[in-house]
Scaffold this motif. Structure first.
Motif, PDB file in Angstrom:
ATOM      1  N   ALA A 103      20.900 -31.067  29.353  1.00  0.00           N
ATOM      2  CA  ALA A 103      21.123 -29.732  29.987  1.00  0.00           C
ATOM      3  C   ALA A 103      19.928 -29.312  30.810  1.00  0.00           C
ATOM      4  CB  ALA A 103      21.244 -28.678  28.357  1.00  0.00           C
ATOM      5  N   PHE A 104      20.350 -28.741  31.994  1.00  0.00           N
ATOM      6  CA  PHE A 104      19.309 -28.663  32.971  1.00  0.00           C
ATOM      7  C   PHE A 104      19.348 -27.202  33.601  1.00  0.00           C
ATOM      8  CE2 PHE A 104      18.285 -28.928  37.542  1.00  0.00           C
ATOM      9  CZ  PHE A 104      16.866 -29.484  37.726  1.00  0.00           C
ATOM     10  N   TYR A 105      18.303 -26.362  33.509  1.00  0.00           N
ATOM     11  CA  TYR A 105      18.129 -25.191  33.890  1.00  0.00           C
ATOM     12  C   TYR A 105      17.258 -25.119  35.260  1.00  0.00           C
ATOM     13  CZ  TYR A 105      19.111 -24.111  28.983  1.00  0.00           C
ATOM     14  OH  TYR A 105      19.599 -23.855  27.678  1.00  0.00           O
ATOM     15  N   ALA A 106      17.801 -24.658  36.289  1.00  0.00           N
ATOM     16  CA  ALA A 106      17.084 -24.663  37.512  1.00  0.00           C
ATOM     17  C   ALA A 106      16.923 -23.252  37.960  1.00  0.00           C
ATOM     18  CB  ALA A 106      18.103 -25.021  38.697  1.00  0.00           C
ATOM     19  N   GLU A 107      15.547 -23.046  37.612  1.00  0.00           N
ATOM     20  CA  GLU A 107      15.065 -21.512  38.031  1.00  0.00           C
ATOM     21  C   GLU A 107      14.373 -21.684  39.434  1.00  0.00           C
ATOM     22  OE1 GLU A 107      15.450 -19.212  35.686  1.00  0.00           O
ATOM     23  OE2 GLU A 107      16.719 -20.904  34.742  1.00  0.00           O
ATOM     24  N   SER A 108      13.878 -20.422  40.006  1.00  0.00           N
ATOM     25  CA  SER A 108      13.254 -20.416  41.491  1.00  0.00           C
ATOM     26  C   SER A 108      12.120 -21.517  41.483  1.00  0.00           C
ATOM     27  CB  SER A 108      12.737 -18.945  41.469  1.00  0.00           C
ATOM     28  OG  SER A 108      11.691 -18.618  40.697  1.00  0.00           O
ATOM     29  N   ASP A 109      11.017 -21.585  40.716  1.00  0.00           N
ATOM     30  CA  ASP A 109      10.015 -22.441  40.879  1.00  0.00           C
ATOM     31  C   ASP A 109       9.805 -23.466  39.689  1.00  0.00           C
ATOM     32  OD1 ASP A 109       9.321 -20.420  39.324  1.00  0.00           O
ATOM     33  OD2 ASP A 109       7.501 -20.148  40.442  1.00  0.00           O
ATOM     34  N   ILE A 110      10.484 -23.426  38.838  1.00  0.00           N
ATOM     35  CA  ILE A 110      10.492 -24.151  37.929  1.00  0.00           C
ATOM     36  C   ILE A 110      11.903 -25.046  37.499  1.00  0.00           C
ATOM     37  CG2 ILE A 110       8.609 -23.283  36.856  1.00  0.00           C
ATOM     38  CD1 ILE A 110      10.211 -22.150  34.677  1.00  0.00           C
ATOM     39  N   GLN A 111      11.767 -26.238  37.197  1.00  0.00           N
ATOM     40  CA  GLN A 111      12.990 -26.864  36.783  1.00  0.00           C
ATOM     41  C   GLN A 111      12.633 -27.209  34.910  1.00  0.00           C
ATOM     42  OE1 GLN A 111      11.477 -28.509  39.147  1.00  0.00           O
ATOM     43  NE2 GLN A 111      12.165 -26.897  40.552  1.00  0.00           N
ATOM     44  N   ILE A 112      13.730 -26.971  33.991  1.00  0.00           N
ATOM     45  CA  ILE A 112      13.693 -27.427  33.003  1.00  0.00           C
ATOM     46  C   ILE A 112      14.740 -28.183  32.170  1.00  0.00           C
ATOM     47  CG2 ILE A 112      12.971 -26.621  30.554  1.00  0.00           C
ATOM     48  CD1 ILE A 112      12.390 -24.063  31.716  1.00  0.00           C
ATOM     49  N   SER A 113      14.556 -29.177  31.458  1.00  0.00           N
ATOM     50  CA  SER A 113      15.720 -29.899  30.864  1.00  0.00           C
ATOM     51  C   SER A 113      15.458 -30.174  29.434  1.00  0.00           C
ATOM     52  CB  SER A 113      15.820 -31.386  31.687  1.00  0.00           C
ATOM     53  OG  SER A 113      14.829 -32.168  31.569  1.00  0.00           O
ATOM     54  N   ILE A 114      16.753 -30.243  28.794  1.00  0.00           N
ATOM     55  CA  ILE A 114      16.651 -30.609  27.429  1.00  0.00           C
ATOM     56  C   ILE A 114      17.478 -32.035  27.380  1.00  0.00           C
ATOM     57  CG2 ILE A 114      17.446 -30.160  25.113  1.00  0.00           C
ATOM     58  CD1 ILE A 114      17.636 -27.176  25.985  1.00  0.00           C
ATOM     59  N   SER A 115      16.835 -32.942  27.003  1.00  0.00           N
ATOM     60  CA  SER A 115      17.595 -34.374  26.700  1.00  0.00           C
ATOM     61  C   SER A 115      17.700 -34.592  25.423  1.00  0.00           C
ATOM     62  CB  SER A 115      16.532 -35.365  27.425  1.00  0.00           C
ATOM     63  OG  SER A 115      16.628 -35.171  28.775  1.00  0.00           O
ATOM     64  N   GLY A 116      18.658 -34.485  24.657  1.00  0.00           N
ATOM     65  CA  GLY A 116      19.025 -34.856  23.170  1.00  0.00           C
ATOM     66  C   GLY A 116      19.461 -36.088  23.038  1.00  0.00           C
ATOM     67  N   SER A 117      19.180 -36.997  21.944  1.00  0.00           N
ATOM     68  CA  SER A 117      19.693 -38.142  21.795  1.00  0.00           C
ATOM     69  C   SER A 117      19.523 -38.609  20.347  1.00  0.00           C
ATOM     70  CB  SER A 117      19.072 -39.326  22.578  1.00  0.00           C
ATOM     71  OG  SER A 117      17.663 -39.612  22.133  1.00  0.00           O
ATOM     72  N   LYS A 118      20.182 -39.647  19.633  1.00  0.00           N
ATOM     73  CA  LYS A 118      20.132 -39.912  18.486  1.00  0.00           C
ATOM     74  C   LYS A 118      19.772 -41.445  18.099  1.00  0.00           C
ATOM     75  CE  LYS A 118      24.870 -40.816  16.769  1.00  0.00           C
ATOM     76  NZ  LYS A 118      25.692 -40.450  15.837  1.00  0.00           N
ATOM     77  N   ALA A 119      19.389 -41.998  19.236  1.00  0.00           N
ATOM     78  CA  ALA A 119      18.984 -43.604  19.112  1.00  0.00           C
ATOM     79  C   ALA A 119      17.357 -43.611  19.009  1.00  0.00           C
ATOM     80  CB  ALA A 119      19.047 -44.028  20.471  1.00  0.00           C
ATOM     81  N   VAL A 120      16.872 -44.561  18.308  1.00  0.00           N
ATOM     82  CA  VAL A 120      15.540 -44.762  18.143  1.00  0.00           C
ATOM     83  C   VAL A 120      15.060 -46.278  18.248  1.00  0.00           C
ATOM     84  CG1 VAL A 120      13.470 -44.429  16.577  1.00  0.00           C
ATOM     85  CG2 VAL A 120      15.544 -42.757  16.569  1.00  0.00           C
ATOM     86  N   VAL A 121      14.023 -46.377  18.969  1.00  0.00           N
ATOM     87  CA  VAL A 121      13.421 -47.617  19.142  1.00  0.00           C
ATOM     88  C   VAL A 121      12.717 -48.152  17.864  1.00  0.00           C
ATOM     89  CG1 VAL A 121      11.945 -49.199  20.549  1.00  0.00           C
ATOM     90  CG2 VAL A 121      13.433 -47.521  21.571  1.00  0.00           C
TER      91      VAL A 121
END
Lengths: 192, 222
Positions: A103-121
Motif C-alpha cells: 500500500a502506498f501513500y503519496a503525501e506532499s513531501d513524504i511518501q509512505i508504504s506498507i509492505s506486508g508478507s508472510k514469507a520468512v527466510v
C-alpha cells in the motif's frame, strides 16, 4: 557461454573476453555457495478477525475508501493492514501479490508504504546477529519500521524530500505513531 | 612477417591472460581494509535474482572509500581503477553502526558502478518479478512476491519508468543509474534487499548480504 570460450580460446574469443573483462581463474564464487530456505508463516486468522471486528466502527472511513479501490478484492493470503483514520493520510494505492501486498501513500513531501508478507527466510548456519534489531531504522533516504502481527510481517517505509532534516524521517516518533494506528481492513473472508 | 606479428600478438595475449589469472571477484565479506567488517557467508540469499543493471560490464566497489569518494583517496571518481575488476563487497562498510548483521559498520547494500562514468545512461532493471512498492525522492523499491524489498537508490528520478503499484518482471527497466542525492556523490547504484529472517528463534526484517547473489546473477548475465 563465456566459460566455453575460455576453455577453447581462439584469438578472437580471447580478445573479446578481455575487452569485456570476463576471464576468470579458478572456481567462481557461485560454485561454492548454498542457498537459503524460505517458508511461509501460518496466519492467526482468528486473532486478525477479532482485531478487525474491534476496530471496524472506528475505521469506517478508511475501510470504505479502501474497499472502493478496484483491486481491493484481490486475494491476499495475509491480513491487510492499513493506517487508521487518526493518521490523517490520503487514500492509499494498493496491490496484492497473493502472499504479499503493498500500500502506498503519496503525501506532499513524504511518501509512505506498507509492505506486508508472510514469507520468512531461515538464517543459514554461521549468520549471527551482532546488534539487536530495532523496529525503527534509518535507511538514508528515509526510515523503516518493521513489525510482526498475526504471523505476518509488515515493513512501513517512509521517504522524505529532505531526509536528513525532516524529523518524520530522522526520528522514530512519527513512524511509531503511524504503526500504532494500523488496523486490519481485510481478513480471512477474502482469502481463498 | 605475418607469422611474426601473429606470434607477437599471441605473446601479448598470453601475457595478458596470465595477468588476468586472478579472481574477478573478491570473496564475500572481504571489504577494503579499514572500511568495516563484512559478512563472509557465501550463501546465495537470492539465487533467482536477475542482475539489477541491464548490461555489463559493471563494477562493484565502494563509492565512499574508493578514489574520489567521501572517505577515499582524493581524486576523480571516474578514475579507471574504480571501473575495473575485481569486485569488492561493501555490505557492512562503515556508515551507520548498528546494522544487526554487521560486526562493525552498517552499509545496507552494495555499490554498483555501471559500465561508464556517465549518469543517466545505464538502466537499472528489476531483479525480481514483483510490484513497485515505493517511489521516493531518490529511490525506488520493488517488492517481490515473497516480500523481499529490493531498493534502487541514486536513480535519475526523471528517468524512472515505473509508478507505484506497477507490476514488473525481471529485466524491466526501473530508472537510469545516476548520483542523485542531497550533495554530489559518485555515479553508482546503491542496491539493497530487506526481508524478514528467522534468526536466533525470532523473526526480524533485516537487510541481507547481497554480494554473493549479485556475483551469481552477474555471471549469468554474461
Amino acid at each position: 557461454m563465456l566459460k566455453e570460450l575460455v576453455k577453447t580460446p581462439s584469438v578472437g574469443a580471447i580478445v573479446g573476453a578481455l575487452a569485456y573483462g570476463m576471464l576468470t581463474a579458478g572456481p567462481s564464487i557461485a560454485d561454492s555457495h548454498g542457498t537459503v530456505l524460505v517458508v511461509e508463516n501460518q496466519i492467526d486468522w482468528s486473532a486478525a478477525e477479532a482485531s478487525a471486528t474491534a476496530t471496524a466502527e472506528r475505521e469506517q472511513t478508511p475501510s470504505k475508501a479502501f474497499l472502493a479501490l478496484t483491486n481491493s478484492t484481490d486475494i491476499t493470503a495475509l491480513p491487510v493492514m492499513l493506517f487508521g483514520d487518526e493518521a490523517g493520510l490520503s487514500i492509499p494505492a494498493f496491490v496484492s501479490q497473493g502472499s504479499a501486498y503493498a500500500a502506498f501513500y503519496a503525501e506532499s513531501d513524504i511518501q509512505i508504504s506498507i509492505s506486508g508478507s508472510k514469507a520468512v527466510v531461515q538464517a543459514p548456519d554461521g549468520l549471527t546477529l551482532h546488534h539487536e534489531p530495532a523496529a525503527y531504522e534509518n535507511i538514508g533516504d528515509g526510515a523503516d519500521y518493521s513489525l510482526q502481527r498475526f504471523g505476518a510481517n509488515y515493513t512501513l517505509r517512509i521517504t522524505c524530500y529532505q531526509p536528513t532534516e525532516d524529523a518524520r524521517c530522522t526520528q522514530p516518533d512519527y513512524l511509531t505513531e503511524l504503526a500504532g494506528t494500523l488496523f486490519v481492513v481485510k481478513g480471512q473472508a477474502n482469502e481463498k | 612477417m605475418r607469422n611474426k606479428v601473429l606470434t607477437a600478438v599471441a605473446m601479448v595475449l598470453l601475457g595478458t591472460v596470465t595477468a588476468q589469472a586472478e579472481p574477478r571477484f573478491h570473496a564475500p565479506g572481504d571489504l577494503l581494509e579499514n572500511s568495516g567488517e563484512g559478512v563472509k557467508s557465501p550463501v546465495l540469499f537470492f539465487p533467482e535474482m536477475r542482475f539489477p543493471i541491464e548490461s555489463g560490464p559493471v563494477y562493484a566497489n565502494s563509492h565512499a572509500y574508493s578514489i574520489g569518494g567521501a572517505k577515499g583517496p582524493t581524486g576523480d571518481s571516474c578514475e579507471a581503477s574504480n571501473y575495473s575488476f575485481p569486485w569488492r563487497d561493501n555490505f557492512c562498510e562503515f556508515r551507520r553502526s548498528d546494522q544487526p548483521l554487521c560486526g562493525a559498520g552498517g552499509h545496507t547494500g552494495q555499490d554498483l558502478r555501471p559500465a561508464t562514468c556517465e549518469k543517466s545512461v545505464h538502466w537499472a532493471v528489476a531483479a525480481t518479478n514483483g510490484v513497485i512498492a515505493h517511489v521516493g525522492r531518490f529511490a525506488v523499491t520493488v517488492q517481490s512476491s515473497d516480500g523481499a524489498l529490493h531498493r534502487y537508490v541514486h536513480l535519475d528520478m526523471d528517468s524512472v519508468a515505473v509508478a507505484p503499484m506497477d507490476r514488473v518482471a525481471k529485466g524491466d527497466r526501473i530508472g537510469k543509474v545516476s548520483n542523485s542525492w542531497l550533495s554530489e556523490i559518485p555515479i553508482h547504484l546503491h542496491y539493497d534487499i530487506k526481508q524478514p529472517m528467522q534468526i536466533d528463534g525470532q523473526v526480524h526484517a533485516l537487510f541481507l548480504p547481497p554480494y554473493s547473489s549479485l556475483v551469481a546473477a552477474y555471471e549469468k548475465l554474461n
